[in-house]
Design an enzyme around this catalytic site. Structure first.
Site, PDB file in Angstrom:
ATOM      1  N   CYS A   1      -1.728  -0.142   5.368  1.00  0.00           N
ATOM      2  CA  CYS A   1      -2.319   0.997   4.665  1.00  0.00           C
ATOM      3  C   CYS A   1      -1.294   1.691   3.779  1.00  0.00           C
ATOM      4  O   CYS A   1      -1.529   1.939   2.608  1.00  0.00           O
ATOM      5  CB  CYS A   1      -2.864   2.019   5.660  1.00  0.00           C
ATOM      6  SG  CYS A   1      -4.392   1.509   6.459  1.00  0.00           S
TER       7      CYS A   1
ATOM      8  N   CYS B   1      -2.213   7.585  14.535  1.00  0.00           N
ATOM      9  CA  CYS B   1      -2.429   6.331  13.806  1.00  0.00           C
ATOM     10  C   CYS B   1      -2.595   5.168  14.783  1.00  0.00           C
ATOM     11  O   CYS B   1      -3.411   4.280  14.557  1.00  0.00           O
ATOM     12  CB  CYS B   1      -1.271   6.057  12.854  1.00  0.00           C
ATOM     13  SG  CYS B   1      -1.605   6.586  11.160  1.00  0.00           S
TER      14      CYS B   1
END
Lengths: 106, 256
Positions: B175, B217
Site C-alpha cells: 500500500c 495496520c
C-alpha cells in the site's frame, strides 16, 4: 488531572471583537459503548460549559453524547474592559474543571 | 488449471515488486489530509495533541518516588536539552545491544535512574512525556544517526515492511510504496512516514503511539499483531525513520 487549554488575546482595543478558544481533555464517553468485558460503559460527558468575562456570563453551551472527545470551542466577544475570563466545564460525575485568562483592554 | 496457476503467479510477480518512493516524492501524511484537519494540526490552540504536550511539560519536572528525581533533575530544561532528539530516534542502546525507541528510552530512564515503575505504552503519562520530548524537535528534519550497529536491525525492519502478512497477504509496501495517493475505501493512502508520533488520531479520539498505528495496520490485514513493546516494532520504526529522512517532525500531529 484533566487539562484544559484556553486561548485569549493578551491585549485588545476597546470595542474590538476578539476570538476565544477553549479545549479540554475529556473522554466524552457516550454511554452507548461496551467495554472489553461486554458491560456498558457508564455515560460520562461534559454537560455544560460556561465562560464569564469578569462577572458577566458571555457564553455557555450544553453538550451532548454525540460531541467528540476533548471538545474544542471557539467563539467571539467584544473587548469591553481589562479583566479575567473564567472558563468552567462540568461533567456527568459533577466534577468541575476551571481555567482562566487575563486580558488587558486599552 | 496450469493456465490459472500461471496467471496467479504472474499476478503475484507483478504486485510483488515494490518500488521504493524516490526521495523527491516523499511526502508527509499531512499533505494528504483535508484543509480542515491540516488547520487543526497547524494551529496550536486547536491541536488536541497539545493537551498531552502540556501534560508532559508538567510531568517532566515532577519528582518520582522513590529516588525523588524528575526528568528535569538530570536533563534540565527540555526546551534546551531535548531539541532534535526525537528526530534521530530509535538509537542504539548499549545495555541491551539493540535499538531502542523514544518511549522505551523514557521507560528505561524511569526504571534505572528514577527507580519508578515503567509506564504502559498506551498510558496517558508515557504518551504525554513522549509527546513533550518529541515536540522539542517540531519543525526539524528527520536525521537518523549513521550508526553501523543499527544496520542489521534496520534491514530486519525493511524485511517486515516488505513481507506479506495476514489473511489478506498484504505488506506495508504493497500500500504505502505502491499505492500511495490512491484510495482505500474513503481514505487516501498516505506514504506511511512516522513524522508526527505520538499523534492525535480523530478515529481514536485519543493520542496514540506509532506502535498503536502499526497494530492497527496489522489487524487491518488480518495478521496477528505483535505485543506493545515488541522489538519488531522498533526495527520497523528504524526503517521507517530512514525512509522518512529529511521530512519535517510534526509532533503532535493530527491524523484523520
Amino acid at each position: 488531572m484533566t487539562r484544559a487549554l484556553v486561548n485569549v488575546p493578551k491585549t485588545a482595543k476597546r470595542g474590538e471583537i476578539i476570538e476565544i478558544r477553549a479545549m479540554i481533555q475529556h473522554v466524552m464517553e457516550t454511554g452507548y459503548r461496551e467495554g472489553p468485558n461486554g458491560v456498558t460503559l457508564p455515560r460520562n460527558i461534559i454537560k455544560r460549559f460556561v465562560c464569564k468575562y469578569g462577572a458577566e456570563e458571555i457564553f455557555s453551551a450544553e453538550l451532548f453524547p454525540a460531541i467528540a472527545a476533548n471538545p474544542y470551542m471557539a467563539f467571539s466577544t467584544v473587548a469591553t474592559e481589562s479583566g479575567t475570563l473564567t472558563f468552567e466545564w462540568t461533567d456527568d460525575k459533577g466534577a468541575t474543571q476551571s481555567a482562566s485568562a487575563e486580558i488587558t483592554v486599552t | 488449471m496450469t493456465r490459472l496457476v500461471l496467471l496467479g503467479l504472474l499476478a503475484c510477480a507483478s504486485i510483488g515488486v515494490a518500488a521504493e518512493i524516490p526521495p523527491q516524492d516523499r511526502r508527509s501524511g499531512f499533505e494528504f489530509m483535508s484543509p480542515q484537519t491540516q488547520a487543526m494540526q497547524s494551529e496550536e490552540t486547536s491541536n488536541p495533541g497539545m493537551l498531552w504536550v502540556a501534560d508532559g511539560e508538567r510531568l517532566w519536572s515532577e519528582p518520582q518516588a522513590p529516588a525523588g528525581k524528575s526528568c528535569a533533575s538530570c536533563h534540565a530544561e527540555a526546551t534546551k536539552s531535548m531539541g532534535g532528539v526525537a528526530a534521530r530516534y530509535p538509537a542504539f542502546d548499549e545495555e541491551t545491544k539493540r535499538p531502542i525507541d523514544l518511549m522505551g528510552r523514557i521507560n528505561q530512564c524511569r526504571a534505572k535512574r528514577q527507580g519508578a515503575a515503567s509506564l504502559t505504552y498506551q498510558s496517558d503519562e508515557l504518551l504525554a512525556l513522549t509527546a513533550y520530548v518529541a515536540n522539542q524537535s517540531h519543525g526539524m528534519p528527520i536525521t537518523p544517526p549513521a550508526d553501523s550497529r543499527l544496520e542489521p536491525f534496520r534491514e530486519n525492519g525493511r524485511a517486515w515492511f516488505e513481507r506479506r502478512l495476514g489473511q489478506l497477504q498484504l505488506s506495508c509496501a504493497a500500500c504505502h510504496d505502491d499505492r500511495w495517493g490512491a484510495r482505500l475505501g474513503g481514505s487516501v493512502i498516505p506514504q506511511g512516514h512516522p513524522t508526527g508520533y505520538p499523534l492525535y488520531r480523530l478515529e481514536w479520539q485519543n493520542m496514540g503511539s506509532l506502535q498503536r498505528r502499526l497494530r492497527g495496520c496489522l489487524v487491518g490485514v488480518r495478521a496477528q499483531p505483535f505485543d506493545f513493546g515488541a522489538p519488531e516494532y522498533v526495527d520497523i520504526e528504524l526503517f521507517l525513520m530512514e525512509r522518512a529522512r529529511g521530512l519535517t517532525m510534526e509532533t503532535p500531529a493530527v491524523r484523520p
